[in-house]
Design an enzyme around this catalytic site. Structure first.
Site, PDB file in Angstrom:
ATOM      1  N   GLY A  41       5.828   1.913   2.662  1.00 37.51           N
ATOM      2  CA  GLY A  41       6.289   1.256   1.449  1.00 37.51           C
ATOM      3  C   GLY A  41       6.215   2.176   0.243  1.00 37.51           C
ATOM      4  O   GLY A  41       6.641   3.336   0.294  1.00 37.51           O
ATOM      5  N   ALA A  42       5.633   1.670  -0.839  1.00 39.54           N
ATOM      6  CA  ALA A  42       5.550   2.445  -2.080  1.00 39.54           C
ATOM      7  C   ALA A  42       4.673   3.672  -1.952  1.00 39.54           C
ATOM      8  O   ALA A  42       4.720   4.571  -2.803  1.00 39.54           O
ATOM      9  CB  ALA A  42       5.020   1.549  -3.201  1.00 39.54           C
ATOM     10  N   SER A  60       6.722   4.227   7.865  1.00 41.86           N
ATOM     11  CA  SER A  60       7.030   3.871   6.486  1.00 41.86           C
ATOM     12  C   SER A  60       5.844   3.113   5.890  1.00 41.86           C
ATOM     13  O   SER A  60       5.428   2.094   6.440  1.00 41.86           O
ATOM     14  CB  SER A  60       8.287   2.986   6.422  1.00 41.86           C
ATOM     15  OG  SER A  60       9.411   3.683   6.914  1.00 41.86           O
ATOM     16  N   GLY A  98      14.004   0.752   5.151  1.00 42.62           N
ATOM     17  CA  GLY A  98      13.461   1.456   6.313  1.00 42.62           C
ATOM     18  C   GLY A  98      14.552   1.942   7.249  1.00 42.62           C
ATOM     19  O   GLY A  98      14.437   3.016   7.849  1.00 42.62           O
ATOM     20  N   ASP A  99      15.623   1.163   7.362  1.00 44.26           N
ATOM     21  CA  ASP A  99      16.752   1.575   8.203  1.00 44.26           C
ATOM     22  C   ASP A  99      17.471   2.777   7.604  1.00 44.26           C
ATOM     23  O   ASP A  99      17.892   3.691   8.319  1.00 44.26           O
ATOM     24  CB  ASP A  99      17.731   0.413   8.357  1.00 44.26           C
ATOM     25  CG  ASP A  99      17.025  -0.872   8.789  1.00 44.26           C
ATOM     26  OD1 ASP A  99      16.098  -0.793   9.604  1.00 44.26           O
ATOM     27  OD2 ASP A  99      17.404  -1.947   8.282  1.00 44.26           O
ATOM     28  N   GLY A 101       4.794   5.957   0.475  1.00 47.21           N
ATOM     29  CA  GLY A 101       5.456   7.106   1.080  1.00 47.21           C
ATOM     30  C   GLY A 101       5.671   6.945   2.571  1.00 47.21           C
ATOM     31  O   GLY A 101       5.655   5.828   3.109  1.00 47.21           O
TER      32      GLY A 101
END
Length: 315
Positions: free
Chosen positions: A222-223, A220, A251-252, A225
């Protein structure tokens, strides 16, 4: 059916505040109380999608009892392992501009007997499972090798295992070949011991984790992708987000989306991206339902933008 394992669960209180001013009285505009912990959130996201899930977790004291009650209310099967210490309580402060401040308690210390009871409960409840998702930090008393032991036991039983942890626990587990690991950018940088400035840096780091034993890496960013690297290749996925309300559990939710869609290949990555994008637009740690998803907005490509700078580079 997806079994989740959360060795250090929590009772999470999330307050929405206009702004966080130190030393001042801050009046919340919203409040939520949720069962917490990364594996717990995966179970909540799986249940929100209408799929069966069993949450295995140590629970103790009044906070632990409330966690179990909240999970049962969401239609989640709970496989509690009673422990002497009280389940921890965490606080999250979500500001209107999307900034999140979290205060996480350490949690109880598990005895040797409680640790073994946790492993035995996972073994018993994972019969017939499609996936075991092991998520989060280890509580006091558990050695960094505990997840590695769990991965080895799961594979001996013929069950695929997803791992979302960091630090020494992740490093130790890699040698047992978890089927998928899900680091964020910071955890990815920590695992390879160098900074990440671009999507290409993250891609190389994910490939390095594969070299250390992970069969697949779902990263992951974040913003920016998400990346998926496995034996068949590498893919990059992203989706537009109108406004970030809270990234707690995003993220989960992504991991849940990935596993729900089979846990392999670009279609599973697209599901992970859709779930993560939906989650950040919901309050607190609310998990998205199918109605919250926008699969048409997701773009997955085998051509990762390797030169793109990360919005939040990891030094």
């Amino acid at each position: 059916m997806i079994v989740t394992v959360t060795p250090n669960p929590s009772l999470d209180r999330t307050y929405e505040v206009p702004a966080l001013d130190r030393g001042e009285v801050v009046r919340a505009t919203g409040e939520r109380v949720d069962p917490g912990g990364k594996g717990v959130n995966v179970s909540r996201a799986v249940a929100a999608a209408g799929r069966r899930t069993v949450a295995v977790l140590p629970l103790g004291g009044a906070p632990g009892a409330l966690v179990a009650d909240l999970l049962h209310a969401q239609g989640i099967e709970v496989a509690p392992v009673p422990v002497a210490g009280a389940t921890r309580s965490n606080i999250a402060l979500a500001e209107s501009d999307g900034v999140l401040t979290k205060i996480n308690a350490p949690g109880p210390q598990l005895s040797a007997e409680e640790q073994e009871a946790l492993l035995e409960t996972v073994r018993r409840r994972s019969r017939g499972a499609d996936w075991i998702a092991c998520c989060g930090s280890l509580p006091r008393g558990l050695a960094p090798s505990w997840y590695a032991d769990l991965v080895a036991r799961a594979h001996a039983a013929g069950v695929r295992i997803a791992l979302d942890t960091s630090g020494p626990a992740l490093t130790a587990a890699l040698r047992e070949g978890p089927d998928v690991v899900k680091p964020n950018a910071e955890e990815l940088a920590e695992a390879v011991g160098r900074p990440l400035a671009t999507v290409g840096d993250a891609l190389k780091a994910a490939e390095e984790l594969r070299g250390l034993g992970a069969r697949a890496v779902l990263a992951s960013l974040g913003a920016d992708g998400q990346l998926l690297v496995d034996g068949a290749g590498a893919w990059f996925g992203g989706a537009p987000v109108r406004a970030v309300r809270s990234n707690v559990g995003a993220g989960d939710s992504s991991l849940a989306g990935f596993l729900i869609a089979g846990g392999t290949g670009p279609d599973a990555l697209a599901s992970a991206v859709a779930h993560g994008a939906a989650a950040v637009q919901l309050p607190g740690s609310v998990m998205p339902t199918p109605d919250d998803l926008d699969p048409a907005a997701v773009v997955v490509t085998a051509e990762a933008p390797v030169d793109r700078p990360l919005t939040e580079p990891v030094p």
